[in-house]
Design a protein around this motif. Structure first.
Motif, PDB file in Angstrom:
ATOM      1  N   TYR A  88       0.908  -1.214   0.130  1.00  0.00           N
ATOM      2  CA  TYR A  88       0.014   0.106   0.053  1.00  0.00           C
ATOM      3  C   TYR A  88       0.886   1.307   0.183  1.00  0.00           C
ATOM      4  N   VAL A  89       1.804   1.283   0.815  1.00  0.00           N
ATOM      5  CA  VAL A  89       2.673   2.623   0.850  1.00  0.00           C
ATOM      6  C   VAL A  89       3.631   2.834  -0.286  1.00  0.00           C
ATOM      7  N   LYS A  90       3.869   1.576  -0.859  1.00  0.00           N
ATOM      8  CA  LYS A  90       4.783   1.680  -2.189  1.00  0.00           C
ATOM      9  C   LYS A  90       3.928   2.753  -3.193  1.00  0.00           C
ATOM     10  N   ASP A  91       2.620   2.232  -3.394  1.00  0.00           N
ATOM     11  CA  ASP A  91       1.848   2.939  -4.260  1.00  0.00           C
ATOM     12  C   ASP A  91       1.192   4.212  -3.713  1.00  0.00           C
ATOM     13  N   ASN A  92       0.973   4.447  -2.480  1.00  0.00           N
ATOM     14  CA  ASN A  92       0.266   5.586  -2.071  1.00  0.00           C
ATOM     15  C   ASN A  92       1.023   6.804  -1.464  1.00  0.00           C
ATOM     16  N   PHE A  93       2.130   6.829  -1.025  1.00  0.00           N
ATOM     17  CA  PHE A  93       2.994   7.727  -0.339  1.00  0.00           C
ATOM     18  C   PHE A  93       4.367   7.949  -1.186  1.00  0.00           C
ATOM     19  N   ILE A  94       4.263   9.483  -1.669  1.00  0.00           N
ATOM     20  CA  ILE A  94       5.383   9.898  -2.359  1.00  0.00           C
ATOM     21  C   ILE A  94       5.727  11.328  -1.461  1.00  0.00           C
ATOM     22  N   TYR A  95       6.891  11.741  -1.254  1.00  0.00           N
ATOM     23  CA  TYR A  95       7.356  12.933  -0.905  1.00  0.00           C
ATOM     24  C   TYR A  95       8.714  13.364  -1.614  1.00  0.00           C
ATOM     25  N   GLY A  96       8.563  14.103  -2.466  1.00  0.00           N
ATOM     26  CA  GLY A  96       9.905  14.344  -3.106  1.00  0.00           C
ATOM     27  C   GLY A  96      10.273  13.326  -3.987  1.00  0.00           C
ATOM     28  N   TYR A  97      11.659  12.890  -3.645  1.00  0.00           N
ATOM     29  CA  TYR A  97      12.111  11.748  -4.467  1.00  0.00           C
ATOM     30  C   TYR A  97      12.040  10.562  -3.656  1.00  0.00           C
ATOM     31  N   ASN A  98      11.297  10.642  -2.538  1.00  0.00           N
ATOM     32  CA  ASN A  98      11.168   9.637  -1.601  1.00  0.00           C
ATOM     33  C   ASN A  98       9.919   8.958  -1.976  1.00  0.00           C
ATOM     34  N   LYS A  99       9.818   7.588  -1.872  1.00  0.00           N
ATOM     35  CA  LYS A  99       8.626   6.734  -1.815  1.00  0.00           C
ATOM     36  C   LYS A  99       8.510   5.699  -1.036  1.00  0.00           C
ATOM     37  N   GLY A 100       7.176   5.431  -0.745  1.00  0.00           N
ATOM     38  CA  GLY A 100       6.976   4.289   0.057  1.00  0.00           C
ATOM     39  C   GLY A 100       7.435   4.365   1.393  1.00  0.00           C
ATOM     40  N   VAL A 101       8.083   3.322   1.942  1.00  0.00           N
ATOM     41  CA  VAL A 101       8.549   3.451   3.221  1.00  0.00           C
ATOM     42  C   VAL A 101       9.749   4.583   3.566  1.00  0.00           C
ATOM     43  N   GLN A 102      10.157   4.955   2.582  1.00  0.00           N
ATOM     44  CA  GLN A 102      11.265   6.017   2.619  1.00  0.00           C
ATOM     45  C   GLN A 102      10.729   7.464   3.209  1.00  0.00           C
ATOM     46  N   THR A 103       9.203   7.308   3.059  1.00  0.00           N
ATOM     47  CA  THR A 103       8.463   8.702   3.658  1.00  0.00           C
ATOM     48  C   THR A 103       8.189   8.464   5.087  1.00  0.00           C
ATOM     49  N   ASP A 104       8.014   9.511   5.775  1.00  0.00           N
ATOM     50  CA  ASP A 104       7.471   9.253   7.106  1.00  0.00           C
ATOM     51  C   ASP A 104       6.221   8.778   7.005  1.00  0.00           C
ATOM     52  N   GLN A 105       5.430   9.133   6.286  1.00  0.00           N
ATOM     53  CA  GLN A 105       3.935   8.718   6.218  1.00  0.00           C
ATOM     54  C   GLN A 105       4.090   7.051   6.115  1.00  0.00           C
ATOM     55  N   GLY A 106       4.715   6.851   5.130  1.00  0.00           N
ATOM     56  CA  GLY A 106       5.093   5.379   4.723  1.00  0.00           C
ATOM     57  C   GLY A 106       5.374   4.396   6.043  1.00  0.00           C
ATOM     58  N   LYS A 107       6.321   5.138   6.762  1.00  0.00           N
ATOM     59  CA  LYS A 107       6.924   4.556   7.868  1.00  0.00           C
ATOM     60  C   LYS A 107       5.886   4.244   8.984  1.00  0.00           C
TER      61      LYS A 107
END
Length: 135
Positions: A88-107
């Motif tokens: 889910y986070v891989k497809d739904n959370f993007i912040y700048g160049y970060n995607k998925g679990v690289q984002t705070d929301q994803g974590k």
């Protein structure tokens, strides 16, 4: 002409058989990357010391078994939910160049799941509210 299809079939069969052991996510040394948000430091250190595939496989089975909320059933709901959240986070959370679990929301989503409430503060800022943790 008959030799080319035979060679092609042999190569195709060989290619299809390669991932059978190498492609299993649970036996890879890189397995830790997929669960880095839920593994403890001591578990990670213990896993990284293991040299044999069968020892790593045993560790992984025990890792998931310890987290299984219903150990007498066929499914491990915790494991299934973890990988569902990762997808889910891989497809739904993007912040700048970060995607998925690289984002705070994803974590946070991987660790805690859906928030109970979300308050938008404008300019892309959100506050996620979770129920009090049971731990």
């Amino acid at each position: 002409m008959k030799k080319k299809p035979i060679v092609f079939i042999i190569v195709l069969v060989c290619l299809l058989n390669i991932p059978s052991s190498a492609g299993r996510e649970d036996t890879s040394k890189n397995w830790v990357k997929g669960i880095e948000l839920i593994i403890t430091d001591s578990e990670k250190a213990e896993f990284e010391k293991l040299k044999k595939d069968k020892d790593r496989e045993a560790f992984i089975l025990l890792f998931w078994a310890k987290r299984d909320p219903t150990p007498r059933t066929e499914h491990n709901e915790f494991k299934e939910e973890h990988y569902r959240r990762m997808e889910y986070v891989k497809d739904n959370f993007i912040y700048g160049y970060n995607k998925g679990v690289q984002t705070d929301q994803g974590k946070m989503y991987v660790r805690l799941g859906n928030p109970l409430r979300v308050f938008s503060q404008g300019a892309g800022t959100e506050i996620w509210v979770y129920p009090k943790p049971s731990w």
